[in-house]
Motif scaffolding. Structure first.
Motif, short mmCIF file in Angstrom:
data_model
loop_
_atom_site.label_atom_id
_atom_site.label_comp_id
_atom_site.label_asym_id
_atom_site.label_seq_id
_atom_site.Cartn_x
_atom_site.Cartn_y
_atom_site.Cartn_z
N GLY A 196 0.80 -1.22 0.00
CA GLY A 196 0.00 0.00 0.00
C GLY A 196 0.84 1.27 0.00
N TYR A 197 0.45 2.22 -0.83
CA TYR A 197 1.07 3.54 -0.89
C TYR A 197 -0.03 4.59 -0.94
N ARG A 198 0.31 5.80 -0.54
CA ARG A 198 -0.48 6.96 -0.89
C ARG A 198 0.16 7.63 -2.09
N SER A 199 -0.68 8.16 -2.96
CA SER A 199 -0.20 8.87 -4.13
C SER A 199 -0.71 10.31 -4.09
N LEU A 200 -0.28 11.10 -5.04
CA LEU A 200 -0.67 12.51 -5.10
C LEU A 200 -1.19 12.86 -6.48
N THR A 201 -2.17 13.74 -6.51
CA THR A 201 -2.62 14.37 -7.74
C THR A 201 -2.29 15.86 -7.64
N PHE A 202 -1.68 16.40 -8.68
CA PHE A 202 -1.30 17.82 -8.70
C PHE A 202 -2.21 18.58 -9.65
N GLU A 203 -2.82 19.62 -9.14
CA GLU A 203 -3.59 20.54 -9.98
C GLU A 203 -2.72 21.76 -10.22
N ARG A 204 -2.16 21.83 -11.40
CA ARG A 204 -1.18 22.88 -11.71
C ARG A 204 -1.90 24.11 -12.28
N PHE A 205 -1.52 25.29 -11.78
CA PHE A 205 -2.09 26.51 -12.33
C PHE A 205 -1.05 27.62 -12.29
#
Length: 381
Positions: A245-254
Motif C-alpha cells: 500500500g502507498y499513498r499517491s498525489l494528484t497535482f492541480e497545476r495553475f
C-alpha cells in the motif's frame, strides 16, 4: 562486471557512479522520459519558473559527507523552508512554535510560560503514545491537534489519525521559541539550477550508459552480472503476492501573475478543504525573479496500479505483506533492492544518497571477497 541499475533517480545514479569509478560497466535504465526520479525539475516554458515536477524537494542533512557529495555536482544556494498553514480562518507558521502558540491562543507568553501552558493543554494520562492521535494529544493538546494535524492527516493518509503510528508525528517538532525553520539540520539548501542537473552530473561518467523510456523486462537481468533495483519491491515480483500500500498525489497545476500566496508552502488543515497544500514553485528559488508564477494544489489519494507511489503506508496489513516479499527477495540471485521503493520506507534525499553510497561500497567489498552482495541496501523492517 556488467551492472544494471533499474531507475535513474538518486539511488541508481549514485550507485552507478561509484561502481563506474571502481572500473565496472554500469547501465542505467528508466521507464520515464527523464532522469532524477521524483526529484526531477524543469523550467516552465511560459513563466521560466523552475518547477519541482513531482512536488517540492528541499535538501537538508546533518551528514557532512553527503552534503560535500552533492556540492561536488552542483552549486547549492542557502534555503530555509518556512511553511505556513491556513486553519480556522487564519494563517499560522509551522512547525508549531512560540509565535504559533501565542497567535492561536491570543496570548503573549514567554517560552517558559508557553511550555507550562501547553503542558496543561496536553493529555498527560497518555504515558506511552502509540498512535498519531495519542502522540498529538499528549504533546500539544486537543485544540492544536484539531487545527493543524487532524484534518490534514485524514486527507493525507486517507484514514483516522487513531489508526496511524505515533512515529509519523515524531518528525514534527514543537518549539518554544520563534524559530520557524521547518528543518533543524546543519546543512540546508537548494541546487541553483534544480535537481535534474545534479543527477545528470552524477551520471556523467564514461563507464555509465543511460537509457530512458526503457522499462525493465526480466531477460535484462540475465545479460548482467548484478542488478540494483530501485523500483517497487513488489513490482520486481510482478505483484504476485498482492500490492504493497502507498499513498499517491494528484497535482492541480495553475499559473498566476505576481506573487500568489507569498510563501513556498501553504498547508490547509481544515477538513472541508479537499487539498492538503498549495506550493508556489518560484519561492523555492528565491534568488530568481519571475513575473509569472506556477503553483500546485496537492490532493492525496490511494495509489492505484497506474499511479506514482509516494508514501508507503506500513500499517499491519502492509507490514505482513512486506515480510513475505522480503522472504522472496532473500531467494533471488543477483539483485540488490535499494531506495525508497526498493526497501518500502520513507526516505529523505540525504538518507537515500548515504544508503546508495553504502550499497555500492558493500557490493564492491562482496565482489572482492567473492561473496554474495547484500539483498537490501537497508533493512526494510
Amino acid at each position: 562486471m556488467r551492472i544494471l541499475l533499474v531507475g535513474a533517480g538518486l539511488s541508481g545514479a549514485v550507485i552507478a557512479r561509484a561502481l563506474a569509478e571502481a572500473g565496472h560497466r554500469a547501465t542505467v535504465i528508466d521507464a520515464r522520459a527523464h532522469i532524477a526520479g521524483n526529484c526531477h525539475t524543469e523550467r516552465d516554458a511560459e513563466t521560466g519558473v523552475l518547477v519541482h515536477v513531482y512536488g517540492p524537494h528541499i535538501f537538508h542533512t546533518d551528514d557532512e559527507g553527503v552534503w560535500a557529495y552533492v556540492n561536488r555536482h552542483a552549486r547549492f544556494r542557502p534555503y530555509r523552508n518556512r511553511v505556513k498553514s491556513t486553519a480556522q480562518g487564519a494563517v499560522y507558521s509551522l512547525p508549531i512554535n512560540l509565535h504559533t502558540i501565542n497567535q492561536f491562543f491570543g496570548r503573549t507568553m514567554r517560552p517558559d510560560e508557553a511550555r507550562r501552558f501547553i503542558e496543561a493543554q496536553a493529555d498527560t494520562s497518555i504515558a506511552d503514545p502509540r498512535t498519531f492521535e495519542e502522540q498529538a494529544l499528549r504533546f500539544v493538546g486537543p485544540d492544536l491537534y484539531r487545527a493543524f494535524f487532524k484534518g490534514y492527516t485524514e486527507k493525507q493518509w486517507g484514514c483516522s489519525p487513531a489508526d496511524l503510528p505515533a512515529s509519523i508525528l515524531k518528525r514534527l517538532p514543537v518549539r518554544f521559541n520563534y524559530d520557524d525553520n521547518y528543518f533543524f539540520h546543519r546543512f540546508q539548501g537548494m541546487p541553483e539550477d534544480g535537481y535534474t542537473p545534479v543527477v545528470a552530473s552524477i551520471l556523467d561518467h564514461p563507464g555509465i550508459d543511460v537509457h530512458l523510456d526503457t522499462p525493465f523486462v526480466s531477460d535484462m537481468a540475465a545479460r548482467h552480472d548484478h542488478v540494483f533495483w530501485s523500483g517497487p519491491l513488489d513490482g520486481y515480483f510482478g505483484y504476485d503476492l498482492g500490492r504493497l500500500g502507498y499513498r499517491s498525489l494528484t497535482f492541480e497545476r495553475f499559473r498566476a501573475t505576481g506573487d500568489w500566496q507569498g510563501c513556498a508552502v501553504m498547508n490547509y488543515g481544515d477538513p472541508d478543504v479537499p487539498f492538503t497544500r498549495i506550493t508556489e514553485h518560484k519561492h523555492f528559488a528565491p534568488w530568481e525573479t519571475h513575473e509569472g508564477s506556477v503553483l500546485y494544489r496537492e490532493y492525496s489519494k490511494a495509489c492505484g496500479a497506474d499511479d506514482t507511489p509516494y508514501y508507503p503506508i506500513r500499517l499491519v496489513r502492509e507490514k505482513a505483506l512486506l515480510s513475505q516479499y522480503v522472504a522472496r527477495a532473500a531467494g533471488t540471485g543477483n539483485v540488490t533492492f535499494v531506495g525508497r521503493l526498493g526497501t518500502y520506507r520513507y526516505l529523505d534525499m540525504d538518507v537515500t544518497i548515504r544508503e546508495a553510497l553504502n550499497a555500492a561500497d558493500a557490493f564492491l567489498h562482496a565482489v572482492q571477497a567473492n561473496a554474495r552482495p547484500p539483498v537490501f541496501s537497508a533493512d526494510p523492517a
